[in-house]
Design a protein around this motif. Structure first.
Motif, PDB file in Angstrom:
ATOM      1  N   GLU A 285       0.802  -1.215   0.000  1.00 41.24           N
ATOM      2  CA  GLU A 285       0.000   0.000   0.000  1.00 41.24           C
ATOM      3  C   GLU A 285       0.840   1.272   0.000  1.00 41.24           C
ATOM      4  O   GLU A 285       0.337   2.344   0.305  1.00 41.24           O
ATOM      5  N   ASN A 286       2.098   1.153  -0.357  1.00 42.63           N
ATOM      6  CA  ASN A 286       2.982   2.313  -0.453  1.00 42.63           C
ATOM      7  C   ASN A 286       3.121   2.696  -1.926  1.00 42.63           C
ATOM      8  O   ASN A 286       3.706   1.959  -2.719  1.00 42.63           O
ATOM      9  N   ARG A 287       2.587   3.844  -2.291  1.00 43.29           N
ATOM     10  CA  ARG A 287       2.631   4.273  -3.690  1.00 43.29           C
ATOM     11  C   ARG A 287       4.008   4.773  -4.109  1.00 43.29           C
ATOM     12  O   ARG A 287       4.219   5.057  -5.300  1.00 43.29           O
ATOM     13  N   ARG A 288       4.925   4.893  -3.178  1.00 44.22           N
ATOM     14  CA  ARG A 288       6.281   5.341  -3.502  1.00 44.22           C
ATOM     15  C   ARG A 288       7.259   4.170  -3.573  1.00 44.22           C
ATOM     16  O   ARG A 288       8.468   4.366  -3.553  1.00 44.22           O
ATOM     17  N   VAL A 289       6.735   2.951  -3.676  1.00 41.96           N
ATOM     18  CA  VAL A 289       7.552   1.752  -3.836  1.00 41.96           C
ATOM     19  C   VAL A 289       7.170   1.113  -5.168  1.00 41.96           C
ATOM     20  O   VAL A 289       6.039   0.657  -5.353  1.00 41.96           O
ATOM     21  N   TYR A 290       8.119   1.097  -6.102  1.00 40.96           N
ATOM     22  CA  TYR A 290       7.841   0.666  -7.470  1.00 40.96           C
ATOM     23  C   TYR A 290       8.536  -0.676  -7.726  1.00 40.96           C
ATOM     24  O   TYR A 290       9.757  -0.783  -7.600  1.00 40.96           O
ATOM     25  N   TRP A 291       7.763  -1.703  -8.115  1.00 36.31           N
ATOM     26  CA  TRP A 291       8.365  -3.037  -8.262  1.00 36.31           C
ATOM     27  C   TRP A 291       7.627  -3.949  -9.237  1.00 36.31           C
ATOM     28  O   TRP A 291       8.162  -4.985  -9.647  1.00 36.31           O
ATOM     29  N   ALA A 292       6.409  -3.628  -9.652  1.00 37.35           N
ATOM     30  CA  ALA A 292       5.603  -4.526 -10.485  1.00 37.35           C
ATOM     31  C   ALA A 292       5.679  -4.111 -11.954  1.00 37.35           C
ATOM     32  O   ALA A 292       5.675  -2.923 -12.288  1.00 37.35           O
ATOM     33  N   TYR A 293       5.758  -5.115 -12.839  1.00 36.22           N
ATOM     34  CA  TYR A 293       5.749  -4.880 -14.288  1.00 36.22           C
ATOM     35  C   TYR A 293       4.347  -5.121 -14.830  1.00 36.22           C
ATOM     36  O   TYR A 293       3.682  -6.086 -14.442  1.00 36.22           O
ATOM     37  N   LEU A 294       3.907  -4.246 -15.749  1.00 37.92           N
ATOM     38  CA  LEU A 294       2.536  -4.292 -16.249  1.00 37.92           C
ATOM     39  C   LEU A 294       2.490  -4.494 -17.755  1.00 37.92           C
ATOM     40  O   LEU A 294       3.354  -3.988 -18.489  1.00 37.92           O
ATOM     41  N   PHE A 295       1.496  -5.226 -18.201  1.00 37.72           N
ATOM     42  CA  PHE A 295       1.166  -5.307 -19.619  1.00 37.72           C
ATOM     43  C   PHE A 295      -0.345  -5.455 -19.739  1.00 37.72           C
ATOM     44  O   PHE A 295      -1.037  -5.772 -18.758  1.00 37.72           O
ATOM     45  N   GLY A 296      -0.888  -5.212 -20.926  1.00 35.24           N
ATOM     46  CA  GLY A 296      -2.328  -5.295 -21.108  1.00 35.24           C
ATOM     47  C   GLY A 296      -2.686  -5.819 -22.484  1.00 35.24           C
ATOM     48  O   GLY A 296      -1.834  -5.960 -23.369  1.00 35.24           O
ATOM     49  N   ARG A 297      -3.958  -6.125 -22.660  1.00 39.08           N
ATOM     50  CA  ARG A 297      -4.477  -6.549 -23.962  1.00 39.08           C
ATOM     51  C   ARG A 297      -5.436  -5.476 -24.461  1.00 39.08           C
ATOM     52  O   ARG A 297      -6.338  -5.042 -23.726  1.00 39.08           O
ATOM     53  N   LEU A 298      -5.223  -5.040 -25.702  1.00 40.50           N
ATOM     54  CA  LEU A 298      -6.053  -4.004 -26.280  1.00 40.50           C
ATOM     55  C   LEU A 298      -7.492  -4.483 -26.420  1.00 40.50           C
ATOM     56  O   LEU A 298      -7.751  -5.656 -26.735  1.00 40.50           O
ATOM     57  N   ALA A 299      -8.422  -3.582 -26.194  1.00 41.14           N
ATOM     58  CA  ALA A 299      -9.835  -3.903 -26.382  1.00 41.14           C
ATOM     59  C   ALA A 299     -10.116  -4.106 -27.866  1.00 41.14           C
ATOM     60  O   ALA A 299      -9.386  -3.597 -28.728  1.00 41.14           O
ATOM     61  N   PRO A 300     -11.151  -4.863 -28.210  1.00 40.58           N
ATOM     62  CA  PRO A 300     -11.492  -5.060 -29.635  1.00 40.58           C
ATOM     63  C   PRO A 300     -11.688  -3.726 -30.349  1.00 40.58           C
ATOM     64  O   PRO A 300     -12.228  -2.772 -29.790  1.00 40.58           O
ATOM     65  N   SER A 301     -11.208  -3.678 -31.584  1.00 38.54           N
ATOM     66  CA  SER A 301     -11.350  -2.490 -32.446  1.00 38.54           C
ATOM     67  C   SER A 301     -10.617  -1.275 -31.897  1.00 38.54           C
ATOM     68  O   SER A 301     -10.942  -0.134 -32.243  1.00 38.54           O
ATOM     69  N   THR A 302      -9.641  -1.503 -31.023  1.00 38.89           N
ATOM     70  CA  THR A 302      -8.844  -0.401 -30.464  1.00 38.89           C
ATOM     71  C   THR A 302      -7.385  -0.602 -30.841  1.00 38.89           C
ATOM     72  O   THR A 302      -6.844  -1.701 -30.668  1.00 38.89           O
ATOM     73  N   ASP A 303      -6.746   0.448 -31.386  1.00 38.75           N
ATOM     74  CA  ASP A 303      -5.324   0.339 -31.680  1.00 38.75           C
ATOM     75  C   ASP A 303      -4.515   0.948 -30.542  1.00 38.75           C
ATOM     76  O   ASP A 303      -5.075   1.523 -29.587  1.00 38.75           O
ATOM     77  N   ILE A 304      -3.192   0.858 -30.641  1.00 41.06           N
ATOM     78  CA  ILE A 304      -2.329   1.248 -29.529  1.00 41.06           C
ATOM     79  C   ILE A 304      -2.380   2.761 -29.297  1.00 41.06           C
ATOM     80  O   ILE A 304      -2.282   3.219 -28.143  1.00 41.06           O
ATOM     81  N   GLU A 305      -2.556   3.550 -30.353  1.00 44.22           N
ATOM     82  CA  GLU A 305      -2.642   5.000 -30.172  1.00 44.22           C
ATOM     83  C   GLU A 305      -3.919   5.384 -29.429  1.00 44.22           C
ATOM     84  O   GLU A 305      -3.903   6.238 -28.528  1.00 44.22           O
ATOM     85  N   GLN A 306      -5.026   4.769 -29.797  1.00 37.00           N
ATOM     86  CA  GLN A 306      -6.285   5.056 -29.114  1.00 37.00           C
ATOM     87  C   GLN A 306      -6.238   4.640 -27.655  1.00 37.00           C
ATOM     88  O   GLN A 306      -6.705   5.365 -26.761  1.00 37.00           O
ATOM     89  N   ALA A 307      -5.646   3.460 -27.400  1.00 38.20           N
ATOM     90  CA  ALA A 307      -5.529   2.989 -26.020  1.00 38.20           C
ATOM     91  C   ALA A 307      -4.640   3.911 -25.201  1.00 38.20           C
ATOM     92  O   ALA A 307      -4.909   4.182 -24.025  1.00 38.20           O
ATOM     93  N   SER A 308      -3.555   4.413 -25.823  1.00 41.63           N
ATOM     94  CA  SER A 308      -2.643   5.321 -25.115  1.00 41.63           C
ATOM     95  C   SER A 308      -3.370   6.595 -24.703  1.00 41.63           C
ATOM     96  O   SER A 308      -3.232   7.069 -23.570  1.00 41.63           O
ATOM     97  N   THR A 309      -4.145   7.148 -25.615  1.00 34.76           N
ATOM     98  CA  THR A 309      -4.892   8.370 -25.296  1.00 34.76           C
ATOM     99  C   THR A 309      -5.886   8.136 -24.166  1.00 34.76           C
ATOM    100  O   THR A 309      -5.993   8.934 -23.219  1.00 34.76           O
TER     101      THR A 309
END
Length: 739
Positions: free
Chosen positions: A222-246
């Motif tokens: 619960e400490n937001r100033r401790v960084y340790w996890a790596y994240l990835f995701g799956r794009l929603a249908p009909s969504t490209d990476i630019e749209q997801a980034s925005t």
């Protein structure tokens, strides 16, 4: 079919030319196939998951006040706090799901046998986002990470289940002890799935909410100033990476503004402005996440280019050889043409012979590629060669076939055109002793051999530079004496040891090894040197003015008594740590010369000054200054480092021992497992090797590039010599009657 039979009969009539051509092709294509195998695995291959092209990796560059724990999955720009992950997972606009993971060292105990391995802590969304299905049982799901420390379940990798448990289907619902905690096996991951981090091959997957249990004493979810996890995701249908980034950056900006900005303390206006302007960076995630992607990209591209030049030289060789052989077949081509054979038919027959040569060379190249991969495996450290599949897979075989066919056309096209030119009278005269052959053809042959020699010389020069660079690296002053030192690690904490028991075990181990015949020094460190590992923290130093925008960071290590004398690192002033520097005694530290320079300390006279790692209260006395010595990389600069006694650490986990001996190192290498088994038979020994071997592994990439580039340059030179022979043979064939 008749054309192939005729081509085979023709090739058997000139066995020497055929053998040289096949050997040249085998060497050229085989080298390319071997490097392509590495290139494919490390830079091209997609994860064996559902629609990998829809995966994206998340990074959050910018100011990150607090602590950061970065690993093989990526740099410190890629790590997130756990609460930020949960916030993004809850909103996740533009995504069908977001997952988190982090690797950890795992001691795995089953039926009284403990093995050292790797593990991966994953969120409940991990397998769902990837879209993989279990081969047995089920995978970790959302219900398995709802509370901290409350889900003692594990999923086995297919390789671990097959190799260590004999593919036993009854393993479901049985207990596997992971880092001292009984975990119920609920499933087995699919064959070929080895996690999402290149270079890491986890044996077991556990819920990410079990991090406190896997790493005893850790509790910073619960400490937001401790960084340790790596994240990835799956794009929603009909969504490209630019749209997801925005979309996701809109949500991210709100979290930064409304939640995290209020938690930052002592931050200047300029830094706060950069903190508020942070944005998530999305990149394609079809290959997974790994620092190896960037580390090996340039070297592998360079090797691919070198082997491509080798193949071009081989093709030029064979073109010259075919021209030489075609000179002796001019009369044959003329007679065939006079009897009505079209030029297309004659050229097609010659190209068929070239393609048949290419096929033979391609088949032989698979053997050469296998040998090359075995040689590469011998150059790599054991762990690296095990993680890579150094064998020919269907994709490499297909690549080899395509290259073989392409080279068949490449080296066969011009000789076919030249040998079937339409001037029949000139061709017949050429075989009665009159000169034949266009000047353009002669210039073409000369240009080929000149280019071959020029390219091979360029490769030799490049190889010489690489070898010289490697020699310079091997001669780097490490600041220590690495000869006759054995290094290995143990992790009692992962077997359930309490801190006081761990300290007692380390002390007993030091005594046991010191008593071995020929041992002249024993010590230990929490951060193993020259392995790429790095610990760091901000410090407060007497006389140094710190501030929110002032770099007060230093590397650190926690070490045992006689550490510097064991490694041969000179002590400039003060003293080393002793067993008396225990947890109940006043805190002490030793700093290196780079530390004194960075914090404007009076060099060796820094002994007696005060420092601290937490708060403004200076509670640690500097008792020694040591000469600079390499920390985590042979090629890196020596950073500012401070050392503290590991006996003063309240939480002890993994530790690396260093044993100096006057005897051959092999004797101590054999004794280490016996000594550790005498202390605890269930405690596995990790990374047992000499320090010299560790140094070589640290510059493994330099050694690999230098060795392979030198080998390929020598090969190119030999092929160029064959090409020169081809030109001379052609010239002699033209002037046989004259001679």
């Amino acid at each position: 079919m008749f054309g192939i039979k005729l081509a085979m009969r023709t090739l058997t009539k000139t066995p020497f030319v055929t053998a040289v051509a096949v050997l040249s092709l085998a060497l050229g294509i085989g080298a390319n196939a071997a490097i392509f195998s590495l290139f494919d695995q490390m830079l091209l291959r997609s994860l064996p998951v559902q629609d990998p092209d829809r995966l994206v990796n998340l990074a959050n560059p910018g100011p990150k006040p607090g602590s950061q724990s970065c690993g093989q999955a990526g740099g410190c720009d890629e790590v997130f706090s756990y609460l930020m992950f949960k916030d993004l997972e809850a909103s996740s606009p533009g995504f069908s799901g977001i997952a988190a993971h982090v690797s950890f060292g795992a001691n795995l105990a089953q039926d009284g046998v403990t093995l050292s391995g790797e593990g991966m802590m994953v969120s409940g969304s991990y397998f769902g986002v990837l879209g993989v299905q279990p081969v047995l049982g089920r995978l970790i799901g959302p219900d398995d990470d709802r509370e901290f420390g409350g889900h003692f379940v594990a999923v086995l990798s297919h390789d671990y289940w097959q190799e260590s448990l004999g593919s036993d289907p009854s393993i479901l619902n049985k207990t596997l002890v992971v880092n001292g905690h009984p975990m119920t096996v609920v499933g087995v991951a699919p064959r070929g799935f080895m996690g999402t981090v290149l270079g890491s091959d986890p044996d077991v997957f556990v819920p990410i909410t079990m991090r406190s249990e896997m790493l005893r004493g850790w509790d910073r979810f619960e400490n937001r100033r401790v960084y340790w996890a790596y994240l990835f995701g799956r794009l929603a249908p009909s969504t490209d990476i630019e749209q997801a980034s925005t979309a996701i950056n809109t949500a991210y900006a709100g979290i930064i503004r409304d939640v995290e900005a209020e938690l930052q303390q002592g931050m200047s206006d300029a830094t706060m402005e950069r903190f508020m302007a942070k944005e998530l960076v999305l990149t394609p995630g079809y290959r997974g996440q790994s620092t190896l992607h960037s580390e090996v990209s340039t070297p592998l591209k360079l090797l691919f280019a070198i082997t491509g030049l080798v193949l071009i030289i081989a093709c030029a060789n064979i073109a010259n050889l075919l021209l030489a052989r075609g000179a002796n077949r001019g009369h044959e081509m003329a007679i065939r043409g006079s009897l009505g054979a079209s030029r297309r038919h004659l050229a097609g027959q010659l190209i068929t012979e070239s393609l048949l040569l290419a096929v033979l060379g391609g088949v032989a190249s698979l053997v050469v590629a296998g040998w090359t991969l075995n040689a590469i495996g011998a150059l790599l450290p054991p762990d690296a060669s095990e993680d890579l599949a150094l064998r020919l897979n269907p994709g490499v075989v297909m690549f080899t076939g395509l290259v073989a066919v392409g080279t068949g056309f490449l080296f066969g096209f011009y000789p076919a055109l030249h040998s079937t030119r339409t001037d029949l009278v000139s061709m017949l005269k050429a075989n009665t002793g009159q000169p034949s052959g266009a000047r353009s053809a002669a210039r073409f042959r000369s240009a080929l051999v000149t280019a071959q020699i020029a390219l091979s010389m360029a490769l030799l020069v490049a190889a010489g530079l690489f070898v010289r660079s490697l020699l310079n690296v091997t001669r780097v002053d490490l600041g220590m004496q690495r000869d006759n030192i054995i290094t290995f690690g143990i992790s009692p904490e992962l077997n359930g040891y309490e801190p006081e028991d761990t300290r007692a075990l380390f002390a007993r181990a030091e005594e046991e090894f010191a008593a071995l015949p020929g041992v002249t020094g024993v010590s230990a460190a929490m951060v193993p040197i020259l392995t790429g590992n790095s610990w760091g923290t901000d410090v407060h130093v007497q006389g140094w003015e710190s501030g929110p925008d002032i770099d007060s960071n230093s590397r650190l290590n926690q070490i045992g008594p006689e550490y510097f004398s064991t490694l041969g690192i000179p002590l400039m002033s003060g003293r080393e740590f002793t067993p008396a520097d225990a947890i109940e005694q006043p805190k002490v530290a030793i700093v290196n010369e780079a530390f004194t320079r960075k914090f404007n300390m009076p060099g060796p006279d820094a002994v007696g000054m005060m420092m601290s790692t937490s708060g403004e209260e200076l509670d640690m006395t500097i008792v020694g200054v040591v000469q600079d010595a390499k920390y985590n990389r042979v090629k890196g600069e020596v950073p500012p480092i401070f050392f503290t006694p590991y006996r003063q650490n309240e939480r002890l986990g993994f530790i690396t021992f260093y044993v100096r001996t006057s005897l051959p190192p092999a004797e101590i290498l054999r004794a280490v497992p016996t000594v550790i088994a005498g202390l605890d038979p269930n405690l596995p020994v990790k990374e047992l090797k000499t320090l010299d071997a560790q140094v070589k592994e640290n510059v493994m990439l330099d050694r690999l590039i230098s060795t392979l580039s030198a080998a390929f340059a020598v090969l190119a030179t030999l092929l160029a010599a064959v090409g020169l022979y081809g030109v001379l043979a052609f010239t002699v064939a033209q002037r046989t009657r004259e001679i």
